[in-house]
Design a protein around this motif. Structure first.
Motif, PDB file in Angstrom:
ATOM      1  N   VAL A  55       0.849  -1.189   0.000  1.00 13.66           N
ATOM      2  CA  VAL A  55       0.000   0.000   0.000  1.00 13.66           C
ATOM      3  C   VAL A  55       0.886   1.240   0.000  1.00 13.66           C
ATOM      4  CG1 VAL A  55      -1.766   1.267   1.283  1.00 13.66           C
ATOM      5  CG2 VAL A  55      -1.790  -1.235   1.266  1.00 13.66           C
ATOM      6  N   VAL A  56       0.707   2.111  -0.992  1.00 13.91           N
ATOM      7  CA  VAL A  56       1.503   3.341  -1.089  1.00 13.91           C
ATOM      8  C   VAL A  56       0.582   4.553  -1.130  1.00 13.91           C
ATOM      9  CG1 VAL A  56       3.483   2.253  -2.239  1.00 13.91           C
ATOM     10  CG2 VAL A  56       1.588   3.118  -3.607  1.00 13.91           C
ATOM     11  N   GLU A  57       1.176   5.718  -0.846  1.00 11.97           N
ATOM     12  CA  GLU A  57       0.382   6.943  -0.866  1.00 11.97           C
ATOM     13  C   GLU A  57       0.108   7.394  -2.289  1.00 11.97           C
ATOM     14  OE1 GLU A  57       2.497   8.736   3.151  1.00 11.97           O
ATOM     15  OE2 GLU A  57       2.066  10.085   1.496  1.00 11.97           O
ATOM     16  N   GLY A  71      -3.204   9.594  -1.345  1.00 10.80           N
ATOM     17  CA  GLY A  71      -3.099  10.588  -0.276  1.00 10.80           C
ATOM     18  C   GLY A  71      -2.997   9.914   1.067  1.00 10.80           C
ATOM     19  N   VAL A  72      -2.999  10.725   2.120  1.00 11.80           N
ATOM     20  CA  VAL A  72      -2.977  10.193   3.486  1.00 11.80           C
ATOM     21  C   VAL A  72      -4.058  10.897   4.294  1.00 11.80           C
ATOM     22  CG1 VAL A  72      -0.625   9.321   3.824  1.00 11.80           C
ATOM     23  CG2 VAL A  72      -1.047  11.789   3.807  1.00 11.80           C
ATOM     24  N   ALA A 118       3.428   0.655   3.011  1.00  5.93           N
ATOM     25  CA  ALA A 118       4.626   1.414   2.640  1.00  5.93           C
ATOM     26  C   ALA A 118       4.290   2.894   2.526  1.00  5.93           C
ATOM     27  CB  ALA A 118       5.189   0.862   1.333  1.00  5.93           C
ATOM     28  N   VAL A 119       3.677   3.428   3.574  1.00  8.19           N
ATOM     29  CA  VAL A 119       3.371   4.862   3.583  1.00  8.19           C
ATOM     30  C   VAL A 119       4.591   5.611   4.101  1.00  8.19           C
ATOM     31  CG1 VAL A 119       0.884   4.644   3.790  1.00  8.19           C
ATOM     32  CG2 VAL A 119       2.287   4.575   5.836  1.00  8.19           C
ATOM     33  N   ASN A 120       4.624   6.918   3.849  1.00  2.23           N
ATOM     34  CA  ASN A 120       5.771   7.704   4.293  1.00  2.23           C
ATOM     35  C   ASN A 120       5.850   7.738   5.815  1.00  2.23           C
ATOM     36  OD1 ASN A 120       6.553   8.322   1.685  1.00  2.23           O
ATOM     37  ND2 ASN A 120       5.280  10.176   1.623  1.00  2.23           N
ATOM     38  N   ALA A 121       7.058   7.940   6.333  1.00  2.00           N
ATOM     39  CA  ALA A 121       7.265   7.946   7.779  1.00  2.00           C
ATOM     40  C   ALA A 121       6.948   9.316   8.377  1.00  2.00           C
ATOM     41  CB  ALA A 121       8.708   7.525   8.093  1.00  2.00           C
ATOM     42  N   THR A 122       5.857   9.923   7.901  1.00  5.21           N
ATOM     43  CA  THR A 122       5.397  11.201   8.443  1.00  5.21           C
ATOM     44  C   THR A 122       4.267  10.955   9.427  1.00  5.21           C
ATOM     45  OG1 THR A 122       3.826  11.365   6.632  1.00  5.21           O
ATOM     46  CG2 THR A 122       5.958  12.421   6.295  1.00  5.21           C
ATOM     47  N   VAL A 123       3.860  11.994  10.151  1.00  9.96           N
ATOM     48  CA  VAL A 123       2.760  11.834  11.104  1.00  9.96           C
ATOM     49  C   VAL A 123       1.508  11.355  10.377  1.00  9.96           C
ATOM     50  CG1 VAL A 123       1.252  13.041  12.722  1.00  9.96           C
ATOM     51  CG2 VAL A 123       3.693  13.573  12.663  1.00  9.96           C
ATOM     52  N   GLU A 124       1.168  12.010   9.246  1.00 10.72           N
ATOM     53  CA  GLU A 124      -0.036  11.628   8.496  1.00 10.72           C
ATOM     54  C   GLU A 124       0.089  10.194   7.967  1.00 10.72           C
ATOM     55  OE1 GLU A 124       1.550  14.477   7.893  1.00 10.72           O
ATOM     56  OE2 GLU A 124       0.093  16.075   8.295  1.00 10.72           O
ATOM     57  N   THR A 130      -2.381   7.138   9.000  1.00 12.34           N
ATOM     58  CA  THR A 130      -3.077   6.348   7.988  1.00 12.34           C
ATOM     59  C   THR A 130      -2.796   4.863   8.184  1.00 12.34           C
ATOM     60  OG1 THR A 130      -2.707   8.223   6.519  1.00 12.34           O
ATOM     61  CG2 THR A 130      -3.483   6.195   5.501  1.00 12.34           C
ATOM     62  N   ALA A 131      -1.532   4.535   8.479  1.00  5.82           N
ATOM     63  CA  ALA A 131      -1.168   3.135   8.694  1.00  5.82           C
ATOM     64  C   ALA A 131      -1.925   2.558   9.888  1.00  5.82           C
ATOM     65  CB  ALA A 131       0.337   3.019   8.910  1.00  5.82           C
ATOM     66  N   HIS A 132      -2.006   3.341  10.981  1.00  5.01           N
ATOM     67  CA  HIS A 132      -2.734   2.868  12.168  1.00  5.01           C
ATOM     68  C   HIS A 132      -4.205   2.642  11.848  1.00  5.01           C
ATOM     69  CE1 HIS A 132       0.231   2.794  15.271  1.00  5.01           C
ATOM     70  NE2 HIS A 132       0.686   3.997  14.928  1.00  5.01           N
ATOM     71  N   TYR A 133      -4.786   3.602  11.121  1.00  8.61           N
ATOM     72  CA  TYR A 133      -6.207   3.492  10.779  1.00  8.61           C
ATOM     73  C   TYR A 133      -6.468   2.232   9.958  1.00  8.61           C
ATOM     74  CZ  TYR A 133     -10.775   4.525   8.799  1.00  8.61           C
ATOM     75  OH  TYR A 133     -12.083   4.430   8.419  1.00  8.61           O
ATOM     76  N   ILE A 134      -5.612   1.968   8.960  1.00  2.00           N
ATOM     77  CA  ILE A 134      -5.794   0.785   8.112  1.00  2.00           C
ATOM     78  C   ILE A 134      -5.622  -0.486   8.938  1.00  2.00           C
ATOM     79  CG2 ILE A 134      -4.841  -0.502   6.145  1.00  2.00           C
ATOM     80  CD1 ILE A 134      -4.116   2.236   4.907  1.00  2.00           C
ATOM     81  N   THR A 135      -4.623  -0.500   9.821  1.00  2.00           N
ATOM     82  CA  THR A 135      -4.403  -1.668  10.685  1.00  2.00           C
ATOM     83  C   THR A 135      -5.643  -1.948  11.533  1.00  2.00           C
ATOM     84  OG1 THR A 135      -2.105  -0.938  10.793  1.00  2.00           O
ATOM     85  CG2 THR A 135      -2.752  -2.684  12.309  1.00  2.00           C
TER      86      THR A 135
END
Lengths: 198, 198
Positions: free
Chosen positions: A86-88, A111-112, A142-148, A152-157
């Motif tokens: 999964v990418v942005e 997007g994120v 594989a989203v960026n290591a930014t806050v957003e 997004t990763a947490h939400y998907i998990t």
């Protein structure tokens, strides 16, 4: 200003809107195009005409291609690994393909999540991801290591909790060829925690 | 690499040949074009199509325009000053026009004399300049302050010797807004020699 008529002026203004080009470099680019009319301007004009007609978004993963489902989604060997990355953004997909990550499939979020900017789960293709997820055994966020990106990763998990799909993320660590001295403390401490045997 | 079909790959390769864009920024530019298809890709494609058809070199001065003789050469008011500014390149002509140098005419050499690179007087439009010269009372040699530029200026001055045309060059001096500390000694000593009363 009388240099070159509205056609040239308009070309400069449009090129100046591309990332990496400002008004000054757009002017240089247009002069180069005019100088190399046969080798550069005419082929570029033709390539753009073709791209306008041919390029579309993949209805499955969000990649851009000239067919939909895209080349990656149409390739049956890509499904065998059971891995969905999964990418942005399409740029991230292209970067992973250049890195040669193997026969995997992708999902482009487009997007994120960003509550401050009013971007919610409906605004990026998270529902489409959740719908596709059961086809895969592992989902790599594989989203960026930014806050957003991390939000997004947490939400998907959370959305995938309860299913038996393995959800993973890219490793943090020292970039290949990178110098420790220039790395931030967060990366260094993550790299030490995730150290491996030589 | 399977990202996006030959149309997209070709567009990236052509854009990467523009000055100021490399392969990486060309890829970003193409993604931007695809994302903003209606607002950017289609107008750019149309603008390039029009430019391919319309843009030509001025048969008189070498400027690029959609008419020949160009807008500048066709403007009778531009002839009244009797001043012809000789430049190496169309980019220099555009720079002078942006600076608002007034109602003048131009002559684009299309290069500079460079014996080492095998560029002689026949390879740039010096004969055309000598042929036009008698129409003007003053010729300003606005060539770059490089060795080749100065060689070219000397050669043109020699060719015009014996005529009653005034041949001048741009002033050397401190750039407006420039700091003395960062200037080379040659410029500083020229600026002191050419000092003016306040």
């Amino acid at each position: 200003m009388a240099n070159g008529g509205p056609e040239i002026e308009q070309l400069i203004q449009l090129l100046a809107r591309l990332p990496g080009l400002g008004p000054r470099s757009a002017r240089r680019a247009v002069l180069q195009l005019i100088k190399k009319k046969e080798q550069l301007m005419i082929p570029l004009s033709a390539a753009l005409d073709r791209a306008v007609v041919a390029v579309r978004s993949c209805e499955v993963c969000g990649n851009v291609d000239t067919i939909s489902p895209c080349t990656i989604c149409s390739d049956p060997r890509r499904g065998e690994s059971g891995m969905l990355i999964v990418v942005e953004d399409v740029a991230d997909l292209w970067a992973l393909e250049r890195a040669g990550v193997g026969a995997v499939r992708y999902h482009v979020l487009g997007g994120v999540l960003s509550p401050l900017d009013g971007v919610g789960p409906q605004d990026i293709s998270i529902n489409e991801l959740i719908a596709r997820a059961p086809e895969f055994s592992e989902i790599v966020l594989a989203v960026n290591a930014t806050v957003e990106g991390q939000t997004t990763a947490h939400y998907i998990t959370d959305r995938l909790a309860g299913s038996d799909i393995k959800v993973t993320r890219l490793a943090h660590g020292v970039p290949v060829g990178g110098e420790l001295d220039y790395l931030d403390e967060g990366t260094l401490s993550q790299a030490l925690k995730a150290r491996t045997l030589i």
